[in-house]
Every structure is written in structure tokens, then in C-alpha cells.
Design an enzyme around this catalytic site. Structure first.
Site, PDB file in Angstrom:
ATOM      1  N   ASN A   1     -13.820  -9.430   2.587  1.00  0.00           N
ATOM      2  CA  ASN A   1     -12.937  -8.292   2.362  1.00  0.00           C
ATOM      3  C   ASN A   1     -13.206  -7.644   0.995  1.00  0.00           C
ATOM      4  O   ASN A   1     -12.336  -7.603   0.128  1.00  0.00           O
ATOM      5  CB  ASN A   1     -11.488  -8.775   2.483  1.00  0.00           C
ATOM      6  CG  ASN A   1     -10.522  -7.631   2.659  1.00  0.00           C
ATOM      7  OD1 ASN A   1     -10.800  -6.681   3.385  1.00  0.00           O
ATOM      8  ND2 ASN A   1      -9.402  -7.693   1.974  1.00  0.00           N
TER       9      ASN A   1
ATOM     10  N   LYS B   1     -16.570 -13.707   8.760  1.00  0.00           N
ATOM     11  CA  LYS B   1     -16.581 -12.359   9.329  1.00  0.00           C
ATOM     12  C   LYS B   1     -16.873 -11.378   8.199  1.00  0.00           C
ATOM     13  O   LYS B   1     -16.225 -11.408   7.156  1.00  0.00           O
ATOM     14  CB  LYS B   1     -15.232 -12.064   9.979  1.00  0.00           C
ATOM     15  CG  LYS B   1     -15.056 -10.643  10.441  1.00  0.00           C
ATOM     16  CD  LYS B   1     -14.157  -9.896   9.496  1.00  0.00           C
ATOM     17  CE  LYS B   1     -14.041  -8.422   9.780  1.00  0.00           C
ATOM     18  NZ  LYS B   1     -13.480  -7.712   8.626  1.00  0.00           N
TER      19      LYS B   1
ATOM     20  N   ASP C   1     -13.217 -14.195   5.249  1.00  0.00           N
ATOM     21  CA  ASP C   1     -13.490 -12.762   5.372  1.00  0.00           C
ATOM     22  C   ASP C   1     -13.538 -12.210   3.956  1.00  0.00           C
ATOM     23  O   ASP C   1     -12.495 -12.018   3.342  1.00  0.00           O
ATOM     24  CB  ASP C   1     -12.366 -12.081   6.175  1.00  0.00           C
ATOM     25  CG  ASP C   1     -12.506 -10.565   6.193  1.00  0.00           C
ATOM     26  OD1 ASP C   1     -13.419 -10.024   5.530  1.00  0.00           O
ATOM     27  OD2 ASP C   1     -11.702  -9.919   6.890  1.00  0.00           O
TER      28      ASP C   1
ATOM     29  N   GLY D   1      -6.430  -2.370   8.741  1.00  0.00           N
ATOM     30  CA  GLY D   1      -6.002  -3.603   9.396  1.00  0.00           C
ATOM     31  C   GLY D   1      -6.760  -3.945  10.663  1.00  0.00           C
ATOM     32  O   GLY D   1      -6.512  -4.989  11.258  1.00  0.00           O
ATOM     33  N   ALA D   2      -7.712  -3.093  11.073  1.00  0.00           N
ATOM     34  CA  ALA D   2      -8.460  -3.399  12.305  1.00  0.00           C
ATOM     35  C   ALA D   2      -9.224  -4.723  12.146  1.00  0.00           C
ATOM     36  O   ALA D   2      -9.228  -5.563  13.051  1.00  0.00           O
ATOM     37  CB  ALA D   2      -9.420  -2.267  12.651  1.00  0.00           C
ATOM     38  N   GLY D   3      -9.853  -4.881  10.994  1.00  0.00           N
ATOM     39  CA  GLY D   3     -10.598  -6.114  10.731  1.00  0.00           C
ATOM     40  C   GLY D   3      -9.683  -7.329  10.704  1.00  0.00           C
ATOM     41  O   GLY D   3     -10.050  -8.412  11.186  1.00  0.00           O
ATOM     42  N   ASP D   4      -8.490  -7.156  10.144  1.00  0.00           N
ATOM     43  CA  ASP D   4      -7.540  -8.277  10.059  1.00  0.00           C
ATOM     44  C   ASP D   4      -6.993  -8.632  11.441  1.00  0.00           C
ATOM     45  O   ASP D   4      -6.807  -9.808  11.760  1.00  0.00           O
ATOM     46  CB  ASP D   4      -6.394  -7.918   9.115  1.00  0.00           C
ATOM     47  CG  ASP D   4      -6.903  -7.513   7.737  1.00  0.00           C
ATOM     48  OD1 ASP D   4      -7.955  -8.041   7.322  1.00  0.00           O
ATOM     49  OD2 ASP D   4      -6.263  -6.668   7.089  1.00  0.00           O
TER      50      ASP D   4
ATOM     51  N   ASN E   1     -11.785  -7.567  19.803  1.00  0.00           N
ATOM     52  CA  ASN E   1     -12.106  -6.134  19.724  1.00  0.00           C
ATOM     53  C   ASN E   1     -10.917  -5.298  20.190  1.00  0.00           C
ATOM     54  O   ASN E   1     -10.622  -4.249  19.602  1.00  0.00           O
ATOM     55  CB  ASN E   1     -13.316  -5.798  20.607  1.00  0.00           C
ATOM     56  CG  ASN E   1     -14.647  -6.122  19.938  1.00  0.00           C
ATOM     57  OD1 ASN E   1     -14.706  -6.365  18.741  1.00  0.00           O
ATOM     58  ND2 ASN E   1     -15.709  -6.123  20.731  1.00  0.00           N
TER      59      ASN E   1
ATOM     60  N   ASP F   1       0.864  -1.176   0.000  1.00  0.00           N
ATOM     61  CA  ASP F   1       0.000   0.000   0.000  1.00  0.00           C
ATOM     62  C   ASP F   1       0.901   1.226   0.000  1.00  0.00           C
ATOM     63  O   ASP F   1       1.833   1.304   0.805  1.00  0.00           O
ATOM     64  CB  ASP F   1      -0.853   0.043   1.280  1.00  0.00           C
ATOM     65  CG  ASP F   1      -1.972  -0.992   1.281  1.00  0.00           C
ATOM     66  OD1 ASP F   1      -2.413  -1.409   0.195  1.00  0.00           O
ATOM     67  OD2 ASP F   1      -2.408  -1.383   2.382  1.00  0.00           O
TER      68      ASP F   1
ATOM     69  N   ARG G   1     -13.506  -5.482  -2.100  1.00  0.00           N
ATOM     70  CA  ARG G   1     -12.805  -4.352  -2.717  1.00  0.00           C
ATOM     71  C   ARG G   1     -13.447  -4.155  -4.081  1.00  0.00           C
ATOM     72  O   ARG G   1     -12.985  -4.674  -5.102  1.00  0.00           O
ATOM     73  CB  ARG G   1     -11.307  -4.656  -2.878  1.00  0.00           C
ATOM     74  CG  ARG G   1     -10.543  -4.750  -1.567  1.00  0.00           C
ATOM     75  CD  ARG G   1     -10.322  -3.398  -0.921  1.00  0.00           C
ATOM     76  NE  ARG G   1      -9.630  -3.506   0.357  1.00  0.00           N
ATOM     77  CZ  ARG G   1     -10.239  -3.581   1.537  1.00  0.00           C
ATOM     78  NH1 ARG G   1     -11.556  -3.575   1.618  1.00  0.00           N
ATOM     79  NH2 ARG G   1      -9.540  -3.663   2.650  1.00  0.00           N
TER      80      ARG G   1
ATOM     81  N   LEU H   1     -18.402  -3.845  13.523  1.00  0.00           N
ATOM     82  CA  LEU H   1     -19.131  -2.572  13.491  1.00  0.00           C
ATOM     83  C   LEU H   1     -18.223  -1.398  13.833  1.00  0.00           C
ATOM     84  O   LEU H   1     -18.702  -0.402  14.382  1.00  0.00           O
ATOM     85  CB  LEU H   1     -20.289  -2.635  14.504  1.00  0.00           C
ATOM     86  CG  LEU H   1     -21.251  -3.826  14.401  1.00  0.00           C
ATOM     87  CD1 LEU H   1     -22.114  -3.919  15.647  1.00  0.00           C
ATOM     88  CD2 LEU H   1     -22.129  -3.710  13.165  1.00  0.00           C
ATOM     89  N   GLY H   2     -16.932  -1.514  13.551  1.00  0.00           N
ATOM     90  CA  GLY H   2     -16.016  -0.409  13.841  1.00  0.00           C
ATOM     91  C   GLY H   2     -16.062  -0.013  15.304  1.00  0.00           C
ATOM     92  O   GLY H   2     -15.909  -0.856  16.191  1.00  0.00           O
TER      93      GLY H   2
HETATM   94  P1  ATP Z   1     -10.884  -3.009   7.864  1.00  0.00           P
HETATM   95  O1  ATP Z   1     -10.906  -1.503   8.074  1.00  0.00           O
HETATM   96  O2  ATP Z   1      -9.567  -3.622   8.215  1.00  0.00           O
HETATM   97  O3  ATP Z   1     -11.470  -3.463   6.564  1.00  0.00           O
HETATM   98  P2  ATP Z   1     -13.342  -3.988   9.019  1.00  0.00           P
HETATM   99  O4  ATP Z   1     -14.216  -2.950   8.418  1.00  0.00           O
HETATM  100  O5  ATP Z   1     -13.386  -5.353   8.565  1.00  0.00           O
HETATM  101  O6  ATP Z   1     -11.821  -3.489   9.033  1.00  0.00           O
HETATM  102  P3  ATP Z   1     -13.880  -2.850  11.558  1.00  0.00           P
HETATM  103  O7  ATP Z   1     -15.275  -3.014  11.978  1.00  0.00           O
HETATM  104  O8  ATP Z   1     -13.422  -1.539  11.078  1.00  0.00           O
HETATM  105  O9  ATP Z   1     -13.559  -4.020  10.571  1.00  0.00           O
HETATM  106  O10 ATP Z   1     -12.909  -3.215  12.774  1.00  0.00           O
HETATM  107  C1  ATP Z   1     -12.794  -4.497  13.336  1.00  0.00           C
HETATM  108  C2  ATP Z   1     -12.856  -4.396  14.829  1.00  0.00           C
HETATM  109  O11 ATP Z   1     -11.845  -3.504  15.302  1.00  0.00           O
HETATM  110  C3  ATP Z   1     -14.173  -3.827  15.326  1.00  0.00           C
HETATM  111  O12 ATP Z   1     -15.101  -4.870  15.498  1.00  0.00           O
HETATM  112  C4  ATP Z   1     -13.749  -3.161  16.625  1.00  0.00           C
HETATM  113  O13 ATP Z   1     -13.726  -4.070  17.681  1.00  0.00           O
HETATM  114  C5  ATP Z   1     -12.334  -2.687  16.343  1.00  0.00           C
HETATM  115  N1  ATP Z   1     -12.377  -1.286  15.890  1.00  0.00           N
HETATM  116  C6  ATP Z   1     -12.351  -0.815  14.638  1.00  0.00           C
HETATM  117  N2  ATP Z   1     -12.454   0.526  14.594  1.00  0.00           N
HETATM  118  C7  ATP Z   1     -12.530   0.930  15.877  1.00  0.00           C
HETATM  119  C8  ATP Z   1     -12.651   2.200  16.528  1.00  0.00           C
HETATM  120  N3  ATP Z   1     -12.723   3.339  15.829  1.00  0.00           N
HETATM  121  N4  ATP Z   1     -12.704   2.212  17.882  1.00  0.00           N
HETATM  122  C9  ATP Z   1     -12.651   1.086  18.608  1.00  0.00           C
HETATM  123  N5  ATP Z   1     -12.542  -0.137  18.051  1.00  0.00           N
HETATM  124  C10 ATP Z   1     -12.483  -0.226  16.715  1.00  0.00           C
END
Ligand code: ATP
Length: 319
Positions: free
Chosen positions: A166, A193, A164, A256-259, A290, A13, A168, A228-229
Site C-alpha cells: 500500500n 498483494k 499489502d 478501497g477496491a484493493g482493500d 474481483n 479521509d 503512499r 490491475l484495476g
Molecule cells: P486501491 O485503489 O484501493 O489502492 P489497488 O490499486 O490496490 O486499490 P485495484 O487494482 O485498483 O487495487 O483494485 C483491486 C481489484 O478491484 C482489482 O483487481 C479488480 O478486480 C477490482 N477493480 C478495481 N477497479 C476496477 C474497475 N474500474 N472495474 C472493475 N473492477 C475493478
């Protein structure tokens, strides 16, 4: 410990040095290793788990750099092939002011798309206790066939399949094709997921609720997660469902939060699948997942932000 094999793409990236600008306005870019399946493998290894990445890289400086990063992080590279012709994939990523990302890909074709079924390290794949994958590897041949063969081999050898999608969208010929292909392997996975956006896209519903999630249920599924972010995640099993709230953090980069979330989850499931059937224990695992997701958003970049187990425990204690 038992092995988690993560299959798919790894790429570079290019991220603007300042956020909230368009690609054209960006004064410069930093290179950041990425690719969801590779991130998941590294997330597992950081947490002390046993992980391997399976995929193809260019036989170029970037490809060898990426393989090096996997190795340094303790991820097995025995399932990596190098393509002598095509380059390692690149993506230019804009980080908008609200933290959401947009992608511009250089894959025409890139090495990851050229992985063939014949090249697969089946011995490695068959030794997996958990086999994880996305959907980008389904977009074109021959990688698509390699993906299907690897999935089949892992399944036959007794692995738990984890998916997942994912999504794109810019990589697919059309949204309809994306949905159809993503769903074509839906009923094989035992753990799935999706993000809230993916749930909306796949169901065509504009509501992120239990009905939408449960419309994605299939009989082989053991655990469905909707991330759910900043609101955490929802979980669905045959016997119960619920929500685990997120940790409250000041997110600077959600890449990478989802990963991280998936890596954390799989690193727990691989040791003891029975957590899926035990709601209190599953909730503990999802709290840990989380936390990993949240920690990843505090630092820039995906891989540099992935936590170790002791970092997660310190974070949870302080929260
Ligand atoms: P990616 O951005 O990697 O594609 P995603 O959309 O698959 O991720 P998210 O829901 O963004 O997944 O994040 C995965 C987990 O990370 C969430 O379930 C949550 O527990 C944590 N997380 C993500 N964003 C935040 C935030 N802003 N604050 C707190 N926890 C977060």
C-alpha cells in the site's frame, strides 16, 4: 470462524464534495473513515468473517468515532490503543477526473505513529490465523518496532502473514527509503498483494509482466497477487500462474477496491489455506475477490461501499 487480525493505521479521509477539483478549489469536504488495514478488517467482517484491528487512534472525537465504526461493523476493537497526546491522522484526498487519487496527510505525528511494542495486545495477535499488514506502519518509530514485534508474535503463534505494501510515497522521506523499507520485510510474508503501480515501483521495471512479478518471488511466498484495476488480477504460486479478469462496471470511486479485494481473499483463505494450491478453486476465490473490488468502485467512499456476501453473490449472478 478463525480470526484475521489487521495491523496498521486508521484515519479520516477528507474527500472533496465534487470530484475533479484540486484541494484549493474544493468547495467542501466530506469525512470518510479510511486506512487500508482498517478497511481490510471491515471488508472481512462485512463478508461474515471474524476480524480484529490493531493500531492506535487519538483520544479525540475522530479516534472514538473510528473505533465506533469498527465496532458497529463487527470488527473487534480489543487491539486498539488511544494516544492521550497526538491526534487521529487526517488525509485530504483529491479525486481527479480519471478516478485516481492524490493525498495530503496531517501526521505530525499522528496517534497511529506512536503505537509502542509494549502496548500491543499480544494475546489477541497470537490468536490470529491470518495476520495482515501494510507498510505505512514501518515509516517511523515507535510504530515500526510495534509492527515488527506484532508480526513476529503472530508468526510464532502460527499465523499466515499477509502483506499489502500500500505505497503512499508522500509519507516517506524518499522513494529509495520507501522501496528499501517495503522490501525489508518482503521475505516474511506468505501472501503478498501489490497493485500494478507498486509492481513497477518495486521492480523498477516499466513492464507489468510475469517476469517483473516473478522477480518479486521469494521462497516463503505461497501466493503473490498483482491487482490491475479494471483488468482484474494476476496470481502466482509455486506451481502455476494466471489471470482472472475483472467485472465490467462503471467505476465512480476506486477508493478501497484493493482493500475489498484483500479482505475477500483473506476471508476465504482463513477458512481453508489449501485453496492456494488448487488452481480452479483459487480462481473461484479470486473471481469473488474481483467482484468485491468491483462493487466497491460503484459507490463513493471505501467503507460504505464494502459488500456483504449476499451482495457479492447477487452481483456475480447478474454480471
Ligand atoms: P486501491 O485503489 O484501493 O489502492 P489497488 O490499486 O490496490 O486499490 P485495484 O487494482 O485498483 O487495487 O483494485 C483491486 C481489484 O478491484 C482489482 O483487481 C479488480 O478486480 C477490482 N477493480 C478495481 N477497479 C476496477 C474497475 N474500474 N472495474 C472493475 N473492477 C475493478
Amino acid at each position: 470462524g478463525p480470526l484475521i487480525v489487521s495491523f496498521g493505521e486508521m484515519l479520516i479521509d477528507f474527500v472533496p464534495t465534487v470530484s475533479g477539483v484540486s484541494l484549493a478549489e474544493a468547495p467542501g469536504f466530506l469525512k470518510a473513515p479510511g486506512g487500508a488495514p482498517a478497511n481490510v478488517a471491515i471488508a472481512v467482517a462485512r463478508l461474515g468473517g471474524h476480524a480484529a484491528f490493531v493500531g492506535k487512534l487519538g483520544d479525540d472525537e475522530f479516534g472514538h468515532m473510528l473505533a465506533g465504526i469498527l465496532g458497529e461493523n463487527g470488527v473487534s476493537t480489543k487491539g486498539i490503543n488511544f494516544d492521550l497526546g497526538a491526534r487521529t491522522a487526517l488525509a485530504f484526498v483529491t479525486l481527479r477526473a480519471d478516478g485516481e487519487r492524490e493525498f495530503m496527510f496531517y501526521r505530525n505525528p499522528s496517534a497511529d505513529m506512536l503505537l509502542t511494542p509494549e502496548e500491543l495486545n499480544l494475546e489477541l495477535i497470537r490468536s490470529a490465523k491470518v495476520f495482515h499488514y501494510g507498510s505505512i506502519s514501518l515509516i517511523v518509530e515507535p510504530c515500526r518496532s510495534a509492527h515488527l514485534k506484532a508480526m513476529e508474535a503472530a508468526k510464532e503463534a502460527g499465523a499466515l502473514l499477509s502483506y499489502d505494501p500500500n505505497l503512499r510515497l508522500p509519507l516517506w522521506p524518499s522513494p529509495a527509503e520507501a522501496r528499501e523499507q517495503i522490501m525489508s520485510i518482503w521475505d516474511k510474508a506468505e501472501v503478498i498483494k501489490v497493485s500494478d503501480n507498486e509492481l513497477e515501483f518495486l521492480t523498477g521495471s516499466d513492464k507489468i509482466d510475469d517476469a517483473a512479478a516473478l522477480s518479486l518471488w521469494h521462497p516463503n511466498l505461497k501466493l503473490l497477487l498483482v491487482t490491475l484495476g479494471e483488468k482484474g488480477c494476476r496470481y502466482y504460486t509455486k506451481n502455476f500462474h494466471g489471470q482472472v479478469d475483472a467485472f465490467n462496471v462503471k467505476a465512480v470511486d476506486t477508493t478501497g477496491a484493493g482493500d475489498a479485494f484483500v479482505g475477500a481473499l483473506l476471508s476465504k483463505i482463513v477458512d481453508d489455506q489449501s485453496v492456494i494450491e488448487d488452481e480452479p478453486r483459487l480462481r473461484e476465490v479470486l473471481k469473488f475477490s474481483n467482484a468485491c473490488g468491483a462493487i466497491t468502485t460503484i459507490k463513493k467512499g471505501a467503507i460504505p461501499a464494502l459488500p456483504t456476501t449476499s451482495e457479492v453473490l447477487t452481483f456475480v449472478k447478474g454480471a
